[in-house]
Enzyme design. Structure first.
Site, mmCIF file in Angstrom:
data_model
loop_
_atom_site.group_PDB
_atom_site.id
_atom_site.type_symbol
_atom_site.label_atom_id
_atom_site.label_comp_id
_atom_site.label_asym_id
_atom_site.label_seq_id
_atom_site.Cartn_x
_atom_site.Cartn_y
_atom_site.Cartn_z
ATOM 1 N N LYS A 105 0.823 -1.210 0.000
ATOM 2 C CA LYS A 105 0.000 0.000 0.000
ATOM 3 C C LYS A 105 0.854 1.257 0.000
ATOM 4 O O LYS A 105 0.500 2.265 -0.567
ATOM 5 C CB LYS A 105 -0.874 0.004 1.249
ATOM 6 C CG LYS A 105 -2.052 -0.936 1.138
ATOM 7 C CD LYS A 105 -3.343 -0.174 1.309
ATOM 8 C CE LYS A 105 -4.533 -1.041 1.021
ATOM 9 N NZ LYS A 105 -4.914 -1.835 2.173
HETATM 10 N N1 GLU Z 1 -9.010 -6.592 3.380
HETATM 11 C C1 GLU Z 1 -7.957 -7.432 2.896
HETATM 12 C C2 GLU Z 1 -6.890 -6.567 2.231
HETATM 13 O O1 GLU Z 1 -7.152 -5.428 1.894
HETATM 14 C C3 GLU Z 1 -8.419 -8.467 1.888
HETATM 15 C C4 GLU Z 1 -9.249 -9.517 2.512
HETATM 16 C C5 GLU Z 1 -9.593 -10.730 1.664
HETATM 17 O O2 GLU Z 1 -9.676 -10.609 0.419
HETATM 18 O O3 GLU Z 1 -9.830 -11.773 2.225
HETATM 19 O O4 GLU Z 1 -5.790 -7.052 2.059
#
Ligand code: GLU
Length: 285
Positions: free
Chosen positions: A259
């Site tokens: 990120k």
């Molecule tokens: N919220 C998680 C992320 O942004 C992804 C969760 C999932 O796809 O199981 O990495």
């Protein structure tokens, strides 16, 4: 009916890896005449920001992706997570943990007959300092981290799921894990984080079930965590979806995009004049 989802956390800009995941999940649903859902994974209140959530909507629309509204937001689902935790607590599978990161690191660095501690999906496998000898009863403690007693939880459970995509080491088809893998390589994971009342693992399992997701499309970095998710599905009496783990989008040096690599943010490419077709090309679609 096929239901897929894209579940970003609004803690930073979406990058090319997210674009690949979202486009793949959307295409799978569309190709099968199913539904693609967006879910906002905002349980980490200290890091989630409304402006990142807005940017997610904006980037996905720009990519040509549509989804039913209102979207599910994890911050609205704390009651469901607490009910799931309560049911695991009532089965005697959870215990509160008082260890700091430092305590865990110290316990792991103490020599233990030359055994090298394993590194699981959430970091070093917990050495078990706070694990009780017998299941706890009484009221479930609030505002303390709660760990899953893995050895107890895995007892009598056949852990199996179908991988339609591919794990990081080429795993596909029927994937099984035995109890010794779960205990030694994953260990007593935290299911309720301090001040959060839940965790990524617990929330994702409750939400995929609540949204009747049939096919989970996500990056290979989450492949190892799937064993935890399937175990929780079994313990909570929930269906196990099909899993499609996909390759990660890497930068020119072969490093995973994170990120914080804001230079790879979809928004940055948009500002430089890239089109949605350019983004598809960049991720190999
Ligand atoms: N919220 C998680 C992320 O942004 C992804 C969760 C999932 O796809 O199981 O990495």
């Amino acid at each position: 009916m096929v239901v897929t989802r894209f579940a970003p956390s609004p803690t930073g800009p979406l990058h090319l890896g997210h674009a690949y995941s979202a486009l793949t999940a959307e295409a799978l649903a569309r190709g099968a005449g199913g539904t693609f859902l967006l879910r906002i994974e905002d349980i980490d209140r200290s890091r989630a920001r409304p402006e990142w959530e807005e940017q997610i909507y904006d980037d996905l629309h720009w990519l040509g992706i549509a989804w039913p509204v209102p979207v599910m937001r994890q911050s609205d689902r704390l009651q469901s997570y607490s009910e799931a935790l309560q049911s695991l607590w009532d089965k005697g599978l959870l215990y509160p943990c008082h260890c700091s990161r430092r305590d865990i690191a110290d316990a792991l660095s103490a020599p233990q007959d030359g055994v090298v501690p394993a590194f699981g999906p959430d970091g070093p496998v917990y050495p078990g300092t706070c694990r009780p000898h017998a299941p706890l009863n009484g009221a479930m403690p609030l505002n303390l981290p709660l760990r899953l007693d893995m050895a107890r939880a895995i007892r009598g459970i056949d852990l199996v799921f179908s991988e339609i995509g591919c794990g990081p080491d080429g795993q596909s088809g029927t994937i099984t894990y035995d109890a010794s893998h779960m205990i030694a390589e994953i260990g007593d994971v935290v299911l309720a984080r301090r001040d959060m009342g839940t965790s990524y693992h617990l929330s994702v399992v409750c939400d995929d079930a609540a949204q009747q997701v049939t096919d989970v499309v996500r990056g290979q970095d989450l492949f190892e965590a799937t064993a935890i998710h399937v175990l929780l599905q079994r313990l909570l009496g929930l269906k196990t979806p099909l899993y499609h783990h996909h390759r990660l989008i890497r930068d020119a040096d072969g490093k995973r995009l994170a990120k914080r690599d804001d230079a790879r943010a979809i928004a940055a490419y948009r500002n430089e004049g890239a089109t949605p077709a350019d983004i598809r090309r960049m991720v190999g679609l």
